[in-house]
Structures are given as C-alpha cells and as structure tokens.
Design an enzyme around this catalytic site. Structure first.
Site, short mmCIF file in Angstrom:
data_model
loop_
_atom_site.label_atom_id
_atom_site.label_comp_id
_atom_site.label_asym_id
_atom_site.label_seq_id
_atom_site.Cartn_x
_atom_site.Cartn_y
_atom_site.Cartn_z
N TYR A 30 -35.70 26.63 -46.17
CA TYR A 30 -35.41 27.43 -47.28
C TYR A 30 -34.15 27.56 -47.58
CZ TYR A 30 -40.33 29.17 -45.93
OH TYR A 30 -41.62 29.19 -45.21
N THR A 31 -33.31 27.32 -46.64
CA THR A 31 -31.58 27.62 -46.99
C THR A 31 -31.15 26.34 -47.41
OG1 THR A 31 -30.98 27.36 -44.51
CG2 THR A 31 -31.40 29.53 -45.35
#
Length: 784
Positions: free
Chosen positions: A122-123
């Site tokens: 996600y990052t």
C-alpha cells in the site's frame, strides 16, 4: 567413500568456537553496526543504493510501491527477508525516528502513537533531496565495490557521504556481544564541528562541544544535563542522558498545562494513557482531565483544578510516567582497519568526526582524480580536432582517397601523428561541425577544458586546497539543509521539586492480607466473614491504616518489604498476590505484618528497659525461626518504603526459616514458644539481645533431635500465649500462668510426654474494629 575423500576429526568445542566466531563477525560487520564513514548499516545502504541505481527514485521523480523497493533490494543485495528490509525502509522515512529522514514516504508509515505502518503493497516512496548528498558521487570512482551475495553484480562497500551522517541521523543496533546507540544530532551543528576540526585538527572534544550542543532528537524534548556531564559522555562514547518532555502553561478557564514535546522513542498514546490512569486513580489530584489534541505537532492538554499548581502536577508526572526517561548512549561503529577491512570500536566525538573527514578527504581526492581523467580524455579528443582544423583540406583529401574507414584512420594517424582515440572521434565527426562557428566552439571548449584541468591539477597537488574544497562543500550543505535545534539542552530555570507526600490522598483504608499471600485495601466492610477471600484461604492480618503510612511485611526467608498503603491495590475482590509487589523467591511466604500507623503504636514501645547501652533504639521487631533462633532487631531500617527486593532483617541457615515476626510492645512482654515434640518456653522479651544488623540471632529454645519450633507469640499478660493442637486434636495454651518462666535459650518445659504437636492455631491479627461487633454491642444492654 573414495580414496580422495578425507574426513578430519575436530573437537566439538573447537568447531563451535570457530563457527560462532564466524557468525558473530558476520552479524557485527554485515548487519548490526553502522560504518563510521557513511553512518549506515548495510541494509540501509542497500535500500538507498537500490532506490538510486535500479529504480531511479529521484527526489524530483515519481513514487513507487515500497513492495517494489523491498523486492529489488532482497533480490539483488540483502538476502535477509522482506520484513527486515521493510522495517528499515519505514524507519528511513519516519520524521519522528530520524532527525533527517532520507526517504520520502507516501501513505501510512506509522505514527508517534505507535501505530504500525501499512503493508508494503500500500505504501509508496522515493528518495529525499538529502539522500542525494550520500549518493551523488557514487559514479565518480569515489568508493570501492564488492560482489553481491550471489556474485552476479557489484554493490558499494560504503556510500560517498558528503556530511557526517552517523551523528546527524543517529543509529541503533544490537550485534553479538556488543551494541550501538548513537543519538541523532543537528546537521548544521555537526557540520560546524567538522569545519572547526578542518580549521584546527587539534580541537578536543571540549572544543567541539562549543559547536555541537548535544543530541537533537526529532521529537524535541529537553535533555537534563550539565556541560560537564555531556562532555563526559562525548569523551568516553558512553553514558546516560535524562530526557524530559517540554511543557507550557495556558492561562484561561480552566487553567491548562500543554505538553509540547515528548522524550525520543516514547509512544505518545501510551503516555496519554498512563497520565489518564494517574488521574483516574486520583493519584494526581491537581489534574481533572487529560486529552490528546496533537496534529502535526504534539499537544497533550492537562486540565487543572482552579487552585492547582502546574509545577506540582508536572513534577509528579516526571517522576511517575515516561514524560522523563533515560537514554543510554553507546557510540560504537565500524572503522577502517589496517588490513583494509572493518573493525568495531567505541568512539568519542572527535574520533567520529576525524574518521568522517579523513574519508571525505579521500573521497574528494578520488572524485577530482576521476574528473581530471575525464577532462584529460576530452582534451585529448579536442586536441585532435585542433590539429585537424589546422589543415582541414589535407584531411578531407586523405579521407576521400581512402579505401575504407580503417585505411582513412591509418592515413590520418600517419600524416597528423594522431592517436587511435583522436582519429576515431574525427571520423565520427558530423560534417556540420566543420562550419566556421562550430570550429570556434570546439576551440573555446578546448580552452575551457584546459583551464579547468589545470585548476584540478593544482588542487590535487595541494593538500591544503583539497581540504579547502572539503570545507567549502560542507558549508554549502549546511546552507541548504541546516535548520534550528528541536531539543533543549540544560535544566529549566525553575527546578521542579517532587514532594511525594503532596500527592497522597490521605484517607483511611482497611488493608487485608491473607495467609496465602494476597493483599488488597477497601474503604469499608460490613462483617469479617463478608470480606472476600479465595476458597481455602483466610484473613491473616487486617489493619485500618491511613494511606500515607507504611506496612512492613516479614517473610520466611528473613526479608522485610515495606510499602505505602496508598500503593496497595484497592478492590472488593480477592486482591493481588504479594509476588506482584515484591520479588519473592520460590516458597517465600509472609509470616508477619506490622502497620506503622500511629494509632497502632503499642503502649510501652519506647520503654527504656528494652535496651541496654549501645543497643539500637526502639521500636523493635522480634522474629523466631524453625530451628529455635530468636532475633530482636531495630525497626528503624524497615520503616521507609523499600525496593521490590526488600531489606534483610535475618541471616538464616540454609535449612532454616522464619515462622513468625511481630512488633515488640514493651519490656513486660513475654516470649512464648512451643515445639513440635511438646516442649515450651516462656521468658521476658528483654532477655533477647538486640541485633545491630541482620544476623542469626540467639538460641531461643534448645532443641533436641529432629525437633522444631512451630508456634510463637509475644504475650502482654500472664494469661496470653499461642494455642497449639496435639495429634489427638486437644488444644494447649502456652502461657506464663500455666507453664511458668524459663531461662532464655534453655530446653524449656515438657508439656506433652507422648505424641507431638500438630499445628499452631494462629488467629488473625485484627488491628481494626469489626462493624458488626459495634452493632451487637448497641443491641446488648449489658455491653452498653
């Protein structure tokens, strides 16, 4: 087995030593400790290099998924698992972990409240501009390289850092048998100190501390240290710093205390929770509410009572919560060794800067050498053009009359005395470059390159000029990236005084201690049988005591533990085990409890007849052991709150234990003892000598064979004494009236010729009235 196979027998301990040493060195050098030159651990270096070289995540470019970075680094450079790589990547992006983050993270990278980062899928991330100052010179032959773990490509041994990053960023790591904990510092101050060391190589640590004020934590705070304390830490490379939150008073209604920063490494959410617990349990009477209003900056709000002192509230919180903590410093790093490798060493401030500057000097020298070679190669080509332009018609004729490119090259080299490189560049020269303006541009470039090469040659020939270049570049980095300090150094002008008694809510509580070693306090009870205890357990001691007073607990192992009543858990349940409050050994049990509430003071406790000349003054305690030893000792050392480890009041034989301990009430009291084989002894308490320190005491009754003491009581009258049970269930009272007086240390008197004593019917110690007894007395006209 073939004849070529050879099996060598090696002692197991030798093999283990060799392999463990190999493992330890691997952890120290390739995982846990930073390199003093670039301030990075291998995983950090590999992450930055992978982002720079393979993924090209420049500060002005795009973000990419952290999973891509982790995968690339694990695939090419760091074969230690994706979790370790992602944890290191996240830390490089956290502005509350690093004073100068090197990675620009997009997404959830955790928080000061201890929230974990989102999964790497996600990052996203890319490099920050400051990371370029560690990586930009990597293509200028400034560093050495080594093969990666799979031997497929190369990786840098160290990055060409342009600033002292070990001090600026700090580092923490645990190796085998050693660790490192370098605090982060202000980048501008570090560069100022480095520049000062360039200007005067004889600068001492004390001199350098004129530039570096101390650690500069990303979360701010205040370091409580004097200059001499900091100097000692930086001179030895080891020490402990006290770090405290900063706060200010906000006037208004209600009056508030605003906590504006917290100590480095602390979890803000847990700090707020700890403060809230102090408020909830009424241990912090000045504060009525606490809430966290933090956004980008820390703002923890404490609402105070109208007449409350903010200083008193903060003094309590600094004492009882992690708003004030210690931060151990251990400046251990890998430094270059004489054999060309690396070795760990604990460094002082001057050594760290010296190693960085020496590395920086060599890096700049190698960069200038590389740039000079590039310039000389270009000048060589341009000089070939210059020769060509001097007789351009002949050159064109030679080329037109040639049979091939190789033939043309040979003709040009022979006629103009040119090199292979020069001829190759000439033959690849576009025709438009033969125009008059283009020729002038090439001639101007040649002039400029010769001038630049001359300048670099002069710098390389002069050590002084090379150091000047190092200095100039450091000053430029300071100009671009320098900022103000976040952490305050020194004690505040107004010292906070912590008076523990001021925070105790003074009230009466019933303290209940059971025979099985559970303790609690409660505000009231209806009848004794309504006090909750576990099945099979019973009340051993019950005191009505003020919360500001203390209790002393005596154990079978000869230890005394002292607590203040207000620290005892308040509950209507079974209570907490005493082992949660004290460091009790296996099998250690409570055999005596004394309350120091003035209302429980015994008449005659200060009787002068209790002591002889040079004896410790009363009040005294008395204890009896299973082997018949009697100890009378001063209670003075056992009045103040102890640590969890307690204090010794007796030194026992290995197979002996204390069976009971009490407070001496006066010189008229009698020691009453009973043994398992039916012997008893009664004598005045004043016959027992007073110990000046913890000891074995004196013989209270002479035991025969396998006999042992099973009962003890201090009697205040001739009719008082312990009640013991025989094997047949008969009760026997040991009193002065029934058994008479005996000599201290004698065999006493036989009261049971056949059989033995089974048990001591030990009643609870009740130093609090039973409310139900009052009700019965009110209803009974005779009692009234």
């Amino acid at each position: 087995m073939t004849t070529t196979d050879v099996v060598e027998r090696v002692p197991l301990h030798d093999a283990l030593n060799d392999r463990y040493l190999t493992y330890a060195l691997s952890v120290i050098k390739t995982r846990a400790l930073p390199d003093v030159r670039d301030g990075l651990k291998p995983v950090q270096r590999r992450i930055l290099y992978g982002m720079h070289r393979d993924l090209r995540l420049r500060p002005d470019g795009r973000y990419t998924k952290c999973a891509a970075v982790v995968g690339e680094v694990m695939k090419r450079y760091h074969p230690h698992g994706d979790g370790a790589i992602y944890d290191a990547l996240v830390r490089l992006a956290q502005d509350f972990s690093l004073r100068n983050p090197l990675v620009d993270g997009q997404g959830n990278f955790g928080s000061l409240d201890g929230d974990p980062p989102a999964a790497m899928r996600y990052t996203e991330c890319k490099l920050r501009p400051l990371a370029n100052e560690l990586l930009d010179e990597i293509g200028s032959d400034t560093i050495d390289w080594r093969r990666t773990y799979d031997g497929q490509q190369d990786e840098p041994e160290v990055l060409p850092a342009q600033f002292p990053s070990l001090l600026a960023m700090g580092c923490e790591g645990i190796a085998v048998g050693m660790a490192t904990r370098v605090p982060p510092h202000n980048l501008g101050e570090c560069i100022d100190a480095a520049v000062a060391l360039i200007d005067d190589p004889n600068q001492t640590v004390a001199d350098l501390l004129g530039h570096i004020k101390g650690p500069d934590f990303p979360t701010g705070g205040r370091i409580l240290a004097k200059k001499e304390d900091l100097r000692k830490v930086y001179e030895t490379g080891r020490g402990t710093l006290r770090v405290r939150a900063t706060w200010e008073i906000e006037r208004g209604r209600p009056k508030k205390v605003i906590i504006t920063s917290i100590p480095y490494g602390q979890n803000k959410a847990k700090l707020v929770e700890a403060i809230g617990e102090q408020v909830r349990t009424k241990k912090l009477p000045q504060v009525v509410d606490v809430r966290d209003e933090s956004t980008e900056v820390v703002r923890i709000v404490l609402e105070l009572k109208t007449d409350a002192s903010p200083e008193a509230a903060m003094a309590y919180l600094f004492k009882r919560t992690n708003l004030e903590t210690t931060w151990p410093v251990n400046m251990t790093a890998l430094i270059p060794s004489e054999d060309g490798g690396l070795r760990p060493e604990q460094l002082d401030l001057q050594q760290i800067l010296r190693h960085f500057l020496d590395f920086r000097f060599e890096t700049v020298k190698r960069r200038f050498t590389y740039e000079l070679k590039k310039l000389q190669a270009r000048i060589h080509i341009l000089e070939g053009f210059e020769v060509l332009f001097g007789d351009l018609d002949t050159a064109i004729t030679l080329i037109r009359n040639s049979d091939s490119k190789r033939d043309a090259a040979d003709r040009l080299m022979e006629h103009f005395k040119l090199s292979e490189e020069q001829v190759e560049a000439i033959l690849q020269l576009p025709l438009y470059r033969l125009a008059k303006l283009e020729v002038k541009e090439i001639q101007a470039e040649l002039k400029e390159k010769r001038k630049e090469a001359t300048k670099k040659e002069r710098i390389l020939k002069s050590k002084k000029k090379l150091w000047a270049e190092v200095r100039k570049e450091l000053v430029e980095i300071r100009r671009i990236y320098g900022d103000d300090r976040k952490t305050v150094i020194g004690f505040p002008r107004k010292r906070l005084q912590f008076d523990e008694d001021a925070y105790i809510i003074k009230e009466d509580s019933y303290v209940v201690i059971t025979r099985d070693g559970r303790i609690k306090r409660q505000s009231s009870f209806t009848t004794l049988d309504k006090i909750r205890v576990r099945d099979g357990d019973e009340i051993g001691w019950l005191y009505l005591a003020n919360t500001a007073t203390t209790l002393t607990f005596f154990t079978t192992h000869g230890s005394a533990y002292v607590v203040r009543v207000d620290t005892i858990p308040s509950t209507m349940g079974y209570g907490d085990p005493l082992s949660a409050m004290f460091s009790l050994a296996d099998g250690e049990r409570i055999v005596g409890v004394v309350s120091h509430d003035p209302r429980h003071r015994l008449e005659g406790q200060d009787d002068a007849k209790l002591v002889a000349e040079d004896d410790p003054p009363p009040p005294h305690g008395i204890a009896v052991t299973q082997q018949g030893r009697v100890l009378r000792f001063a209670m003075g050392p056992h009045l103040e709150v102890s640590t969890k480890a307690g204090r010794r009041f007796a030194r026992l034989n290995d197979d002996d234990r204390v069976i009971s301990a009490e407070m001496v009430g006066g010189a008229k009291q009698r020691v009453c003892l009973a043994t398992r084989r039916g012997r008893v002894a009664v004598y005045p308490v004043v016959e027992v000598p007073v110990l000046k320190a913890a000891g074995k005491g004196s013989s209270g009754i002479k035991l025969i064979g396998e006999d042992e003491v099973i009962a003890f009581m201090l009697a205040s009258s001739a009719t008082e004494g312990p009640t013991v049970l025989t094997r047949q269930g008969r009760e026997v009272r040991v009193t002065e009236r029934d058994q008479g007086l005996h000599a201290h240390g004698s065999r006493g008197r036989v009261i049971l010729k056949r059989g033995s004593m089974r048990d001591w019917s030990q009643p609870p110690v009740l130093a609090a009235h039973d409310p139900s007894a009052e009700d019965e007395a009110d209803d009974d006209p005779e009692v009234a």
